[in-house]
Write a protein that holds these residues in place. Structure first.
Motif, PDB file in Angstrom:
ATOM      1  N   PHE A 152       0.639  -1.277  -0.017  1.00  0.00           N
ATOM      2  CA  PHE A 152       0.085   0.027   0.015  1.00  0.00           C
ATOM      3  C   PHE A 152       0.963   1.191  -0.145  1.00  0.00           C
ATOM      4  CE2 PHE A 152      -3.574  -2.618   2.269  1.00  0.00           C
ATOM      5  CZ  PHE A 152      -4.147  -2.815   1.213  1.00  0.00           C
ATOM      6  N   LYS A 153       2.125   1.217   0.270  1.00  0.00           N
ATOM      7  CA  LYS A 153       2.990   2.495   0.614  1.00  0.00           C
ATOM      8  C   LYS A 153       2.980   3.315  -0.532  1.00  0.00           C
ATOM      9  CE  LYS A 153       5.915   1.047   4.365  1.00  0.00           C
ATOM     10  NZ  LYS A 153       7.087   0.366   4.956  1.00  0.00           N
ATOM     11  N   GLN A 154       3.392   2.568  -1.743  1.00  0.00           N
ATOM     12  CA  GLN A 154       3.263   3.381  -2.854  1.00  0.00           C
ATOM     13  C   GLN A 154       2.134   4.283  -3.465  1.00  0.00           C
ATOM     14  OE1 GLN A 154       4.933   1.207  -6.330  1.00  0.00           O
ATOM     15  NE2 GLN A 154       5.601   2.910  -7.458  1.00  0.00           N
ATOM     16  N   ARG A 155       0.913   3.482  -3.153  1.00  0.00           N
ATOM     17  CA  ARG A 155      -0.344   4.093  -3.654  1.00  0.00           C
ATOM     18  C   ARG A 155      -0.826   5.313  -2.542  1.00  0.00           C
ATOM     19  NH1 ARG A 155      -3.273   1.896  -6.949  1.00  0.00           N
ATOM     20  NH2 ARG A 155      -4.448   3.982  -6.894  1.00  0.00           N
ATOM     21  N   MET A 156      -0.196   5.124  -1.289  1.00  0.00           N
ATOM     22  CA  MET A 156      -0.646   6.082  -0.379  1.00  0.00           C
ATOM     23  C   MET A 156      -0.356   7.350  -0.785  1.00  0.00           C
ATOM     24  SD  MET A 156      -2.342   4.722   2.173  1.00  0.00           S
ATOM     25  CE  MET A 156      -2.276   5.812   3.652  1.00  0.00           C
ATOM     26  N   GLU A 157       0.751   7.640  -1.521  1.00  0.00           N
ATOM     27  CA  GLU A 157       1.243   9.027  -1.967  1.00  0.00           C
ATOM     28  C   GLU A 157       0.010   9.468  -3.035  1.00  0.00           C
ATOM     29  OE1 GLU A 157       5.006   8.995  -2.856  1.00  0.00           O
ATOM     30  OE2 GLU A 157       5.753   8.047  -1.034  1.00  0.00           O
ATOM     31  N   THR A 158      -0.134   8.689  -3.913  1.00  0.00           N
ATOM     32  CA  THR A 158      -1.182   9.068  -5.180  1.00  0.00           C
ATOM     33  C   THR A 158      -2.537   8.953  -5.020  1.00  0.00           C
ATOM     34  OG1 THR A 158      -0.724   7.011  -6.163  1.00  0.00           O
ATOM     35  CG2 THR A 158       0.673   8.685  -6.777  1.00  0.00           C
ATOM     36  N   GLY A 159      -2.861   8.214  -3.817  1.00  0.00           N
ATOM     37  CA  GLY A 159      -4.367   7.951  -3.540  1.00  0.00           C
ATOM     38  C   GLY A 159      -4.749   6.482  -3.691  1.00  0.00           C
ATOM     39  N   LEU A 160      -5.129   6.042  -2.589  1.00  0.00           N
ATOM     40  CA  LEU A 160      -5.374   4.408  -2.569  1.00  0.00           C
ATOM     41  C   LEU A 160      -7.238   4.371  -2.446  1.00  0.00           C
ATOM     42  CD1 LEU A 160      -4.573   1.483  -2.157  1.00  0.00           C
ATOM     43  CD2 LEU A 160      -4.676   1.874   0.059  1.00  0.00           C
ATOM     44  N   SER A 161      -7.741   3.917  -3.572  1.00  0.00           N
ATOM     45  CA  SER A 161      -9.187   3.730  -3.247  1.00  0.00           C
ATOM     46  C   SER A 161      -9.531   2.751  -2.294  1.00  0.00           C
ATOM     47  CB  SER A 161      -9.713   3.473  -4.663  1.00  0.00           C
ATOM     48  OG  SER A 161      -9.371   2.068  -5.091  1.00  0.00           O
ATOM     49  N   PHE A 162     -10.893   2.884  -1.795  1.00  0.00           N
ATOM     50  CA  PHE A 162     -11.456   1.707  -0.737  1.00  0.00           C
ATOM     51  C   PHE A 162     -11.682   0.495  -1.622  1.00  0.00           C
ATOM     52  CE2 PHE A 162     -15.070  -0.261   1.425  1.00  0.00           C
ATOM     53  CZ  PHE A 162     -14.158  -0.379   2.780  1.00  0.00           C
ATOM     54  N   LEU A 163     -11.744   0.624  -2.850  1.00  0.00           N
ATOM     55  CA  LEU A 163     -12.033  -0.605  -3.433  1.00  0.00           C
ATOM     56  C   LEU A 163     -10.598  -1.465  -3.646  1.00  0.00           C
ATOM     57  CD1 LEU A 163     -13.394  -2.202  -5.827  1.00  0.00           C
ATOM     58  CD2 LEU A 163     -12.075  -1.017  -7.640  1.00  0.00           C
ATOM     59  N   GLU A 164      -9.491  -0.875  -3.727  1.00  0.00           N
ATOM     60  CA  GLU A 164      -8.193  -1.501  -3.895  1.00  0.00           C
ATOM     61  C   GLU A 164      -7.730  -2.012  -2.369  1.00  0.00           C
ATOM     62  OE1 GLU A 164      -5.284   0.392  -7.079  1.00  0.00           O
ATOM     63  OE2 GLU A 164      -6.360   1.898  -6.110  1.00  0.00           O
ATOM     64  N   PHE A 165      -8.224  -1.080  -1.327  1.00  0.00           N
ATOM     65  CA  PHE A 165      -7.896  -1.198   0.070  1.00  0.00           C
ATOM     66  C   PHE A 165      -8.290  -2.569   0.515  1.00  0.00           C
ATOM     67  CE2 PHE A 165      -8.802  -0.542   4.659  1.00  0.00           C
ATOM     68  CZ  PHE A 165      -7.380  -0.724   5.259  1.00  0.00           C
ATOM     69  N   ASN A 166      -9.288  -3.105  -0.114  1.00  0.00           N
ATOM     70  CA  ASN A 166     -10.047  -4.457   0.131  1.00  0.00           C
ATOM     71  C   ASN A 166      -9.426  -5.625  -0.409  1.00  0.00           C
ATOM     72  OD1 ASN A 166     -12.848  -4.086   1.496  1.00  0.00           O
ATOM     73  ND2 ASN A 166     -12.780  -2.430   0.115  1.00  0.00           N
ATOM     74  N   TYR A 167      -8.478  -5.428  -1.299  1.00  0.00           N
ATOM     75  CA  TYR A 167      -7.778  -6.460  -1.996  1.00  0.00           C
ATOM     76  C   TYR A 167      -7.041  -7.570  -1.230  1.00  0.00           C
ATOM     77  CZ  TYR A 167      -5.263  -9.195  -5.654  1.00  0.00           C
ATOM     78  OH  TYR A 167      -4.758 -10.307  -6.391  1.00  0.00           O
ATOM     79  N   MET A 168      -6.312  -6.785   0.025  1.00  0.00           N
ATOM     80  CA  MET A 168      -5.821  -7.624   0.931  1.00  0.00           C
ATOM     81  C   MET A 168      -6.607  -8.822   1.435  1.00  0.00           C
ATOM     82  SD  MET A 168      -3.244  -6.542   3.979  1.00  0.00           S
ATOM     83  CE  MET A 168      -1.725  -6.034   3.233  1.00  0.00           C
ATOM     84  N   ILE A 169      -7.658  -7.913   2.081  1.00  0.00           N
ATOM     85  CA  ILE A 169      -8.736  -8.718   2.982  1.00  0.00           C
ATOM     86  C   ILE A 169      -9.123  -9.912   1.815  1.00  0.00           C
ATOM     87  CG2 ILE A 169     -10.962  -8.628   4.084  1.00  0.00           C
ATOM     88  CD1 ILE A 169     -10.357  -5.713   4.597  1.00  0.00           C
ATOM     89  N   MET A 170      -9.557  -9.645   0.603  1.00  0.00           N
ATOM     90  CA  MET A 170     -10.080 -10.743  -0.391  1.00  0.00           C
ATOM     91  C   MET A 170      -9.231 -11.628  -0.528  1.00  0.00           C
ATOM     92  SD  MET A 170     -11.687  -8.059  -2.908  1.00  0.00           S
ATOM     93  CE  MET A 170     -12.495  -9.319  -4.120  1.00  0.00           C
ATOM     94  N   GLN A 171      -7.632 -11.416  -0.604  1.00  0.00           N
ATOM     95  CA  GLN A 171      -6.653 -12.621  -1.104  1.00  0.00           C
ATOM     96  C   GLN A 171      -6.568 -13.293   0.504  1.00  0.00           C
ATOM     97  OE1 GLN A 171      -3.242 -11.462  -3.256  1.00  0.00           O
ATOM     98  NE2 GLN A 171      -1.855 -12.842  -2.320  1.00  0.00           N
ATOM     99  N   GLY A 172      -6.506 -12.665   1.400  1.00  0.00           N
ATOM    100  CA  GLY A 172      -6.512 -13.507   2.799  1.00  0.00           C
ATOM    101  C   GLY A 172      -7.574 -14.235   2.749  1.00  0.00           C
ATOM    102  N   TYR A 173      -8.884 -13.722   2.536  1.00  0.00           N
ATOM    103  CA  TYR A 173     -10.159 -14.558   2.516  1.00  0.00           C
ATOM    104  C   TYR A 173      -9.941 -15.889   1.717  1.00  0.00           C
ATOM    105  CZ  TYR A 173     -14.866 -16.247   2.742  1.00  0.00           C
ATOM    106  OH  TYR A 173     -16.072 -16.900   2.813  1.00  0.00           O
ATOM    107  N   ASP A 174      -9.140 -15.770   0.484  1.00  0.00           N
ATOM    108  CA  ASP A 174      -8.994 -16.882  -0.395  1.00  0.00           C
ATOM    109  C   ASP A 174      -8.397 -18.039   0.276  1.00  0.00           C
ATOM    110  OD1 ASP A 174     -10.064 -15.610  -2.769  1.00  0.00           O
ATOM    111  OD2 ASP A 174      -8.145 -14.932  -3.375  1.00  0.00           O
ATOM    112  N   PHE A 175      -7.310 -17.756   1.163  1.00  0.00           N
ATOM    113  CA  PHE A 175      -6.386 -18.644   1.798  1.00  0.00           C
ATOM    114  C   PHE A 175      -7.403 -19.320   2.743  1.00  0.00           C
ATOM    115  CE2 PHE A 175      -2.027 -19.481   3.388  1.00  0.00           C
ATOM    116  CZ  PHE A 175      -2.071 -20.947   3.315  1.00  0.00           C
ATOM    117  N   LEU A 176      -8.232 -18.554   3.383  1.00  0.00           N
ATOM    118  CA  LEU A 176      -8.944 -19.338   4.429  1.00  0.00           C
ATOM    119  C   LEU A 176     -10.064 -19.967   3.810  1.00  0.00           C
ATOM    120  CD1 LEU A 176      -9.875 -19.374   7.423  1.00  0.00           C
ATOM    121  CD2 LEU A 176     -11.712 -17.531   6.878  1.00  0.00           C
ATOM    122  N   GLU A 177     -10.645 -19.887   2.645  1.00  0.00           N
ATOM    123  CA  GLU A 177     -11.676 -20.676   1.981  1.00  0.00           C
ATOM    124  C   GLU A 177     -10.893 -21.767   1.031  1.00  0.00           C
ATOM    125  OE1 GLU A 177     -15.497 -21.276   0.855  1.00  0.00           O
ATOM    126  OE2 GLU A 177     -14.755 -19.439   1.646  1.00  0.00           O
TER     127      GLU A 177
END
Length: 407
Positions: A152-177
């Protein structure tokens, strides 16, 4: 030798969550592990292929790969290493791309549901209940830790959308599933995925108290740390319609001397003694090592017949043998050359130049040839007289050949 030791010796492994436990697990069990591929294009490229080769090593050692197509995560887009938000693709494009990627992977690994498992995270992400998901999964994530993650660090400077902020949670959920569905115990991925992989490992442990592990392997880079697998035309694709076997061969035939050993270790199955011997060659001899690298990788991707054709074409051209049936060829209308057509214009149309301005600079540097003759005039026009048996050979620099055939 344990497959972990094989991967380590060949230089794949970058980071691991629990090394001793992973080594024991890989010794004691047939381990189900997964690697994710977001279908943002209709073909795998050379960067992806490092991950395919890891799956090949693991499957040959008796472990069970889960090839996860990110049909759900591709609708969000991974911000890792990106300065801008990814382009939004239609559902139909994502689905089509995913099928093409899986079909490509089936050439290299078995995905029969037993020895290897194909999966798509759209199956569980597309129909999630938002509130239920937040309560069960979102509550396990610490926002402060997420914001500190490298992805997330690189995108924090240019603007990180809430959509993309969810990506880590979704990938983490993949592993759980995948752990719940298949008893998947490991997630593997490129080193740029470390933050996302850690998120999945932590989620499985918090949500279900499951012992799972993460491992990353190096990205394909030059000795200077620059990502490999890009040409002037774009990525080096696995699809022969997008990157011909000849072009793939040429790409690896022309890597820097310092990158030969690393590429041989990561991209071929040659024994490491041979890899080290070839990597230690110097001067003109290193070109033989590059030729072996190009041949072995092209053979792995496209088969021995195509690798031999690429090798023969290369030898013919570098020996001054002129045109070859295996050199990239484009057909053009004969009528275009009756009055003459500027060579630089032809090269731009063929994708050999980005612009005529680039071509003019190359002409000044003696960097363009037609039929083995240096072109001195930036406004030189190709006519029918430049074609022998309806064929003409354009050469850019020392390495790029392209044949024009009249129709």
């Amino acid at each position: 030798m344990n497959v972990y030791e094989v991967l380590k010796e060949r230089g794949f492994i970058e980071q691991i969550t629990h090394e001793e436990e992973v080594i024991k697990l890989l010794n004691d069990e047939k381990v189900k592990f997964y690697i994710g591929f977001d279908p943002t294009a209709d073909s795998l490229h050379v960067g992806h292929f490092i991950q395919v080769i890891v799956m090949m090593h693991m499957q040959r050692a008796g472990h069970i790969p889960i090839a996860l197509i990110g049909g759900g995560t591709a609708k969000v887009g991974d911000p890792s290493g990106k300065t801008d938000m990814r382009k939004m693709l239609t559902n139909e494009t994502i689905e089509s791309n995913g099928e093409r990627m899986l079909n490509q992977m089936r050439k290299y690994i078995t995905l029969d549901g037993e020895k290897g498992i194909p999966a798509n995270n759209a199956d569980w992400l597309d129909n999630l209940n938002y509130v239920s998901f937040l309560r069960e999964i979102g509550s396990k994530f610490n926002v402060n830790r997420m914001l500190a993650a490298e992805c997330f660090k690189q995108r924090m400077e240019t603007g990180l959308s809430f959509l993309e902020f969810n990506y880590m949670i979704m990938q983490g959920y993949d592993f759980l599933e995948l752990n719940r569905r298949y008893d998947c115990k490991m997630q593997l991925g490129g080193n740029d995925q470390w933050s996302n992989i850690i998120a999945g490992v932590n989620l499985c442990r918090k949500a279900d108290q499951k012992e799972v592990y993460g491992l990353t392997f190096k990205l394909l880079t030059t000795s200077a740390g620059i990502k490999m697998g890009k040409t002037e035309k774009g990525a080096v694709w696995i699809d022969p319609e997008k990157t011909s076997p000849y072009e793939m061969f040429q790409y690896f035939r022309n890597v820097d001397d310092a990158d030969v050993e690393n590429c041989l270790a990561l991209l071929t199955f040659l024994p490491m003694d041979e890899v080290r011997r070839l990597g230690a060659l110097e001067g003109a001899e290193i070109n033989k090592a590059k030729e072996i690298l190009a041949f072995e990788f092209t053979k792995l991707v496209h088969g021995e017949e195509e690798a031999n054709k690429a090798l023969e074409a290369t030898k013919a051209l570098f020996a001054g043998g002129g045109a070859s049936a295996n050199v990239p060829t484009s057909e053009m209308d004969k009528a275009l050359f009756e009055e003459g057509k500027e060579l630089l214009e032809v090269m731009v149309e063929l994708g050999l130049l980005k612009s005529k301005g680039e071509g003019k600079r190359l002409v000044k540097q003696n960097g363009i040839s037609l039929n083995d003759k240096k072109v001195q005039d930036p406004f030189f026009k190709m006519t029918l007289a430049d074609f022998e048996d309806n064929k003409a050979m354009i050469k850019k620099g020392k390495k790029v050949y392209h044949q024009v055939e009249l129709v």
